[in-house]
Write an enzyme that holds these catalytic residues in place. Structure first.
Site, PDB file in Angstrom:
ATOM      1  CB  SER A  95      16.672 -39.627 -12.614  1.00  0.00           C
ATOM      2  OG  SER A  95      17.741 -38.935 -11.980  1.00  0.00           O
TER       3      SER A  95
ATOM      4  NE  ARG B 217      20.929 -26.005 -12.989  1.00  0.00           N
ATOM      5  CZ  ARG B 217      20.605 -26.902 -12.057  1.00  0.00           C
ATOM      6  NH1 ARG B 217      21.009 -26.723 -10.807  1.00  0.00           N
ATOM      7  NH2 ARG B 217      19.874 -27.959 -12.363  1.00  0.00           N
TER       8      ARG B 217
ATOM      9  CB  ALA C 201       9.912 -34.743 -13.011  1.00  0.00           C
TER      10      ALA C 201
ATOM     11  NE  ARG D 121      15.119 -27.086  -8.064  1.00  0.00           N
ATOM     12  CZ  ARG D 121      16.194 -27.711  -8.526  1.00  0.00           C
ATOM     13  NH1 ARG D 121      17.257 -26.990  -8.900  1.00  0.00           N
ATOM     14  NH2 ARG D 121      16.216 -29.028  -8.635  1.00  0.00           N
TER      15      ARG D 121
ATOM     16  CD  GLU E 171      -1.352  -2.277   2.152  1.00  0.00           C
ATOM     17  OE1 GLU E 171      -2.149  -2.857   2.916  1.00  0.00           O
ATOM     18  OE2 GLU E 171      -0.132  -2.574   2.069  1.00  0.00           O
TER      19      GLU E 171
END
Length: 337
Positions: free
Chosen positions: A186, A225, A172, A202, A70
Site C-alpha cells: 500500500s 511528519r 486513500a 492528523r 476575546e
C-alpha cells in the site's frame, strides 16, 4: 420564561445583513484554526477587533484553553477597542472560572460599540446569557448563526449536542477503490502532496484510530511528519478486542463518549474499522484521496457495512470541497443529517 431573562435557543435577534460582517466572521473562523487542537478541552475560538475597517486586535484560544480568544484580541487592541466592533466565532462565555474571568465581562467593559457573534454557545452556563450581558451594557449585539463559524467549531458542537467527537474518515484509494494490492502493498498509493495534506489532518485531530488488523500488519506510527508540527501528533487508538501495543489505547465504539478531551477524531483504517464507523453512522466528514492508478483485484477500501438496498446509500453525503494535489485528487464529503 427562562431564568435570568434568557431567551430560548434559536430566537436571538439575527441581523447580519452586509457582506463585511460575513467576511470578518470568516476571517475569525480562519484564526480559530490556529487553536486546533491545542485548545482542548476548550473550543478553538477566533476573535477580531475592527475599527474603521482596520484590524486593531486579534486572538485565538491558547493552548490548554486559556487565555480565551476575546481576551487575546482585547489585550492587543488596548484603548483602540473603544468604539470598535468585535467579531468572535462563539458567544463570549458568561460563567466565571478559577482559570480566568468570564469573557462577557471583559467584552462588556472594553468600550466596544458592537459585537458580532458567529454562533450561540450551547453550553447551558452561557447559552444566551453572554449576549444578554453585553446588551445590558448598551452594546449592539448581533448573533449571526454563521456557517463558517459553525464549521470551525464542529468538534465542540458535536461534544455538546451528540456527546461524542466530530469524526472524520480518511480513505486513500486507487481509481477502482483499492487501498492496497492483493498482496497487501500500500505504500504509496498517493503522492507526496496528498500525503502532506493527510498529515495536516492528523495535526488537526485530538486522536487517531485504526483497526486491529492494520495495527498488527503495519504497526503504523500515525505521527505528524510536517516540519514544525511534529509535536501535534495525536493520541493513538486501536479498534480491537485483542491485545495492543505500548503507546496505544483501546477504543470501543460504545465508549466514544468517554474520550476525555477529544473533540476531533480521525479514522485512518483499515477496511474493517472504516466499515464499522460507517455502519454505526458515526462518520461526519469523509476525506477521499484518489490516485490516478488502477490496481484490479486489490484490497477494497471498505468491508461490508450491512447495506441491504441501494436506496439506503443515496442522500447520505454531500460534496463540500474538491481539491487537486497533483497527480491526486481529494474530495471532501459531509454527512447529511
Amino acid at each position: 420564561m427562562l431564568p435570568h431573562g434568557r431567551r430560548p435557543t434559536g430566537t436571538l435577534p439575527r441581523s447580519v445583513t452586509n457582506d463585511a460582517d460575513a467576511r470578518w466572521l470568516a476571517a475569525a473562523a480562519g484564526l480559530a484554526e490556529r487553536a486546533r487542537p491545542l485548545s482542548r478541552p476548550n473550543p478553538g475560538v477566533g476573535a477580531i477587533i475592527v475599527r474603521d475597517s482596520v484590524v486593531v486586535g486579534r486572538g485565538w484560544t491558547q493552548p490548554g484553553g486559556r487565555p480565551h480568544a476575546e481576551a487575546m484580541a482585547l489585550a492587543q487592541a488596548g484603548e483602540q477597542a473603544r468604539g470598535a466592533t468585535l467579531y468572535v466565532t462563539l458567544e463570549p462565555c458568561a460563567h466565571r472560572s478559577p482559570r480566568g474571568p468570564a469573557c462577557a465581562d471583559l467584552v462588556a467593559g472594553a468600550g466596544l460599540a458592537r459585537v458580532v457573534v458567529g454562533i450561540q454557545d450551547p453550553d447551558e452556563r452561557t447559552a444566551g446569557q453572554g449576549l444578554d450581558r453585553l446588551r445590558d451594557t448598551g452594546i449592539e449585539v448581533v448573533c449571526a448563526d454563521d456557517s463558517a463559524c459553525r464549521d470551525s467549531l464542529a468538534g465542540y458542537l458535536s461534544i455538546r449536542t451528540r456527546k461524542r467527537p466530530h469524526i472524520t474518515l480518511k480513505l486513500a484509494t486507487s481509481l477502482d477503490g483499492c487501498i492496497a494490492t492483493a498482496a497487501g502493498e500500500s505504500r504509496w498509493i498517493t503522492g507526496p502532496a496528498a500525503r502532506a495534506h493527510a498529515h495536516r489532518e492528523r495535526a488537526r485531530a485530538d486522536a487517531i484510530v485504526v483497526g486491529g488488523g492494520t495495527l498488527r500488519a503495519d504497526a503504523p506510527a500515525l505521527d505528524v511528519r510536517l516540519p514544525g508540527l511534529e509535536q501535534r501528533s495525536p493520541r493513538r487508538l486501536v479498534l480491537t478486542g485483542g491485545e495492543t501495543l505500548d503507546g496505544w489505547e483501546k477504543l470501543d465504539l460504545a465508549a466514544l463518549q468517554g474520550l476525555g478531551g477529544v473533540q476531533y477524531l480521525l479514522v485512518e483504517g483499515g477496511a474493517q474499522a472504516a466499515a464499522a464507523f460507517l455502519a454505526a453512522d458515526l462518520v461526519d466528514r469523509l476525506l477521499l484521496y484518489r490516485a490516478p492508478v488502477l490496481i484490479g483485484g486489490g484490497l477494497p477500501a471498505l468491508a461490508d457495512m450491512g447495506l441491504r438496498a441501494l436506496a439506503q446509500a443515496h442522500g447520505r453525503w454531500r460534496m463540500a470541497d474538491r481539491r487537486a494535489f497533483a497527480p491526486d485528487t481529494l474530495e471532501i464529503f459531509h454527512r447529511t443529517r
